[in-house]
Scaffold this motif. Structure first.
Motif, mmCIF file in Angstrom:
data_model
loop_
_atom_site.group_PDB
_atom_site.id
_atom_site.type_symbol
_atom_site.label_atom_id
_atom_site.label_comp_id
_atom_site.label_asym_id
_atom_site.label_seq_id
_atom_site.Cartn_x
_atom_site.Cartn_y
_atom_site.Cartn_z
ATOM 1 N N ILE A 8 0.868 -1.179 0.000
ATOM 2 C CA ILE A 8 0.000 0.000 0.000
ATOM 3 C C ILE A 8 0.909 1.235 0.000
ATOM 4 O O ILE A 8 1.800 1.342 0.829
ATOM 5 N N ALA A 9 0.663 2.148 -0.924
ATOM 6 C CA ALA A 9 1.530 3.336 -1.023
ATOM 7 C C ALA A 9 0.674 4.597 -1.168
ATOM 8 O O ALA A 9 0.544 5.156 -2.252
ATOM 9 N N PRO A 10 0.093 5.058 -0.061
ATOM 10 C CA PRO A 10 -0.747 6.260 -0.131
ATOM 11 C C PRO A 10 0.099 7.502 -0.417
ATOM 12 O O PRO A 10 1.298 7.508 -0.124
ATOM 13 N N ASP A 11 -0.547 8.531 -0.995
ATOM 14 C CA ASP A 11 0.211 9.757 -1.271
ATOM 15 C C ASP A 11 -0.164 10.878 -0.322
ATOM 16 O O ASP A 11 0.186 12.022 -0.540
ATOM 17 N N ASN A 12 -0.904 10.554 0.748
ATOM 18 C CA ASN A 12 -1.094 11.571 1.789
ATOM 19 C C ASN A 12 -1.071 10.931 3.170
ATOM 20 O O ASN A 12 -1.398 9.756 3.351
ATOM 21 N N VAL A 46 4.457 -10.906 6.992
ATOM 22 C CA VAL A 46 3.735 -9.646 7.166
ATOM 23 C C VAL A 46 2.572 -9.625 6.175
ATOM 24 O O VAL A 46 2.684 -10.150 5.067
ATOM 25 N N GLU A 47 1.450 -9.059 6.607
ATOM 26 C CA GLU A 47 0.297 -9.009 5.713
ATOM 27 C C GLU A 47 0.329 -7.783 4.812
ATOM 28 O O GLU A 47 0.013 -7.855 3.631
ATOM 29 N N ASN A 48 0.688 -6.641 5.404
ATOM 30 C CA ASN A 48 0.681 -5.383 4.647
ATOM 31 C C ASN A 48 1.994 -4.635 4.803
ATOM 32 O O ASN A 48 2.516 -4.507 5.912
ATOM 33 N N LEU A 49 2.486 -4.124 3.681
ATOM 34 C CA LEU A 49 3.621 -3.198 3.738
ATOM 35 C C LEU A 49 3.093 -1.817 3.362
ATOM 36 O O LEU A 49 2.532 -1.633 2.282
ATOM 37 N N LEU A 50 3.276 -0.875 4.270
ATOM 38 C CA LEU A 50 2.795 0.485 4.044
ATOM 39 C C LEU A 50 3.984 1.349 3.629
ATOM 40 O O LEU A 50 4.827 1.703 4.458
ATOM 41 N N ASP A 51 4.061 1.642 2.330
ATOM 42 C CA ASP A 51 5.165 2.437 1.791
ATOM 43 C C ASP A 51 4.863 3.918 2.037
ATOM 44 O O ASP A 51 3.857 4.439 1.556
ATOM 45 N N ILE A 52 5.747 4.592 2.771
ATOM 46 C CA ILE A 52 5.492 5.998 3.129
ATOM 47 C C ILE A 52 6.284 6.981 2.261
ATOM 48 O O ILE A 52 6.229 8.185 2.479
ATOM 49 N N GLY A 66 17.637 24.991 12.924
ATOM 50 C CA GLY A 66 17.880 23.578 13.219
ATOM 51 C C GLY A 66 17.696 22.777 11.944
ATOM 52 O O GLY A 66 17.835 23.306 10.844
ATOM 53 N N LEU A 67 17.366 21.527 12.130
ATOM 54 C CA LEU A 67 17.247 20.654 10.962
ATOM 55 C C LEU A 67 16.031 19.765 11.137
ATOM 56 O O LEU A 67 15.833 19.183 12.206
ATOM 57 N N TYR A 68 15.185 19.692 10.097
ATOM 58 C CA TYR A 68 14.060 18.760 10.132
ATOM 59 C C TYR A 68 14.271 17.743 9.020
ATOM 60 O O TYR A 68 14.496 18.102 7.861
ATOM 61 N N ILE A 69 14.226 16.476 9.391
ATOM 62 C CA ILE A 69 14.431 15.405 8.410
ATOM 63 C C ILE A 69 13.183 14.525 8.388
ATOM 64 O O ILE A 69 12.874 13.838 9.366
ATOM 65 N N GLY A 70 12.452 14.548 7.289
ATOM 66 C CA GLY A 70 11.246 13.735 7.155
ATOM 67 C C GLY A 70 11.572 12.254 7.045
ATOM 68 O O GLY A 70 12.697 11.869 6.705
ATOM 69 N N ALA A 71 10.566 11.426 7.334
ATOM 70 C CA ALA A 71 10.796 9.976 7.438
ATOM 71 C C ALA A 71 11.183 9.320 6.116
ATOM 72 O O ALA A 71 11.704 8.217 6.109
ATOM 73 N N ALA A 72 10.936 10.001 4.998
ATOM 74 C CA ALA A 72 11.247 9.377 3.710
ATOM 75 C C ALA A 72 12.578 9.861 3.132
ATOM 76 O O ALA A 72 12.934 9.497 2.012
ATOM 77 N N VAL A 73 13.308 10.667 3.899
ATOM 78 C CA VAL A 73 14.553 11.254 3.368
ATOM 79 C C VAL A 73 15.705 10.244 3.447
ATOM 80 O O VAL A 73 16.032 9.758 4.535
ATOM 81 N N PRO A 74 16.313 9.916 2.303
ATOM 82 C CA PRO A 74 17.414 8.957 2.328
ATOM 83 C C PRO A 74 18.695 9.584 2.868
ATOM 84 O O PRO A 74 18.860 10.810 2.843
#
Lengths: 283, 160
Positions: A8-12, A46-52, A66-74
């Motif tokens: 599952i890969a929601p865009d919001n 695992v039943e579901n993989l939630l791609d963020i 400061g610095l903010y790093i979102g969860a999807a930042v490589p």
């Protein structure tokens, strides 16, 4: 071949949080996947993989105030950002030791935290830099200081239905000295047998030390009380600091090193840090 | 569960129906018959599955095919053009950088990405860029030499 699951890969973010709330027992969050897919190959079900990664607000990387790093930042996004490279050298040192270049194109900074490995490469630098974990769920949000985020190897205080949206790092102190060392078996990509990061803020009399792979969770120690003493009586205070640290670490013996080896490396790195701090003109 | 997957591989468009649990590596090798990309450790340690995704080298064994929806993928099959080896492929042959050849596709893709971002890399730059690619035959020196030679010949561009 991987066992079957739904992707599952929601865009919001709201949609992702609602899905997570309803399916938290059967869902794993997929960011870089560099650890999760290895687990799946090894038979983890695992039943579901939630791609963020397709959620725009989790892709945010903001170096103002400061610095903010979102969860999807490589991880490589940090190394390719000139401001981060000049302002947060400690973070860069940690990031450069994480995996290989292709892995860093994929692995995320937040994923390194959420895996909660005692040896996570980015964790000691983030701990001494003063990092807060920004958690979201469909019911709200909360901020957790990074040092209170870990419960044990692979275990965090995240609750059912909650995910890490990003991390916030304090503005870097100007009057400071810092260092990071990682001991691994080979020079190339390998997990740490021991890692140590320190940051001294001379103006505010802060001396924070973080250690990886020597306890069930990464450790953060506040040693600011010893800073004035280091100036007046270096040898005595060095001894006191070494004692304080030795009391807190609880290394184990595993394939990356024996307990005694880890203790020796911690001592050696600490000596190196203290000598560097003593040499600092602003002490 | 499965889903539609649109992607570009070596400049060709594909529309595929892909089960959720299939990796990009499996789709490349088994569905598109692009077997140049190798399946080695399935842990992201060996680098033999390295492909470029939107220009960046990544381990295709650790990526679900559905994650790369809409992306442009380059594999070793895209290196030679108009029946001509790329400069990198040519220098790998000349310096003896290929022995058993299993790591070579991944090495060349990692080297391709390096030359794209740095057209005259130092030995240290090359070692760093290839740190995720293992070779058990050559001892690496031939590979490093091949990449240096390719850089000198303008290997950033594909052709001779």
């Amino acid at each position: 071949m991987l066992t079957r699951f739904s992707y599952i890969a929601p865009d919001n973010l709201e949609e992702a949080l609602d899905f997570l709330q309803e399916n938290h027992d059967s869902t794993r969050i997929l960011a870089g996947g560099t650890d999760l897919l290895v687990e799946l190959y090894r038979g983890e079900q695992v039943e579901n993989l939630l791609d963020i990664k397709k959620i725009p607000e989790l892709q945010e990387l903001d170096e103002n105030d400061g610095l903010y790093i979102g969860a999807a930042v490589p991880v490589n996004a940090l190394l390719e950002n000139e401001t981060i490279c000049s302002v947060y050298p400690l973070l860069v040192e940690g990031a450069e030791t994480l995996g290989s270049y292709p892995i860093r194109n994929r692995a995320t900074v937040v994923g390194n935290i959420c895996n909660a490995s005692p040896a996570g490469d980015l964790i000691p630098p983030l701990l001494v830099l003063g990092t807060t974990v920004h958690c979201r769920s469909s019911e709200g949000s909360r901020e957790i200081p990074l040092q209170h985020f870990f419960q044990g190897p692979g275990s965090t205080v995240l609750q059912a239905g909650e995910l890490v949206a990003g991390i916030k790092i304090k503005p870097h102190p100007i009057s400071s000295s810092s260092g990071y060392w990682k001991k691994s078996r080979i020079k190339g990509p390998d997990l740490a047998a021991v890692s140590l990061a320190y940051l001294v803020d001379f103006r505010q009399k802060i001396f924070d030390l973080a250690l990886g792979a020597v306890a069930p969770t990464p450790l953060l120690l506040h040693l600011g009380e010893f800073l004035p003493g280091l100036h007046d009586d270096f040898d005595r205070n060095r001894g006191l600091i070494l004692e304080t640290v030795e009391e807190r670490i609880k290394p184990i013996s595993d394939l990356r090193g024996r307990k005694e080896f880890r203790e020796r490396i911690v001592g050696a790195y600490l000596e190196r840090a203290l000598e560097r701090i003593q040499g600092g003109e602003q002490l | 569960m499965s889903g539609d997957l649109k992607l570009m591989v070596n400049g060709e468009k594909y529309l595929l129906q892909v089960p959720d649990h299939r990796t990009l590596l499996e789709v490349l090798r088994e569905d598109l018959a692009l077997t140049g990309t190798k399946s080695g450790c399935n842990e992201g340690e060996c680098g033999s599955c390295t492909v470029l995704i939107d220009g960046r080298p990544m381990n295709s064994c650790l990526i679900l095919a559905r994650e790369v929806e809409g992306s442009s993928i380059e594999t070793i099959e895209g290196e030679a053009r108009d029946q001509q080896l790329s400069i990198l492929q040519q220098t790998f042959i000349e310096t003896g950088a290929v022995q058993c050849g299993f790591c070579t596709p991944g090495m060349i893709m990692a080297a391709r990405a390096l030359l794209d971002r740095n057209d005259s890399p130092s030995v240290e730059d090359i070692k760093e860029a290839l740190a995720g690619n293992l070779c058990r035959c050559t001892g690496y020196y031939g590979i490093i030499e091949a990449i240096q030679l390719a850089a000198r010949r303008g290997g950033k561009n594909h052709g001779q």
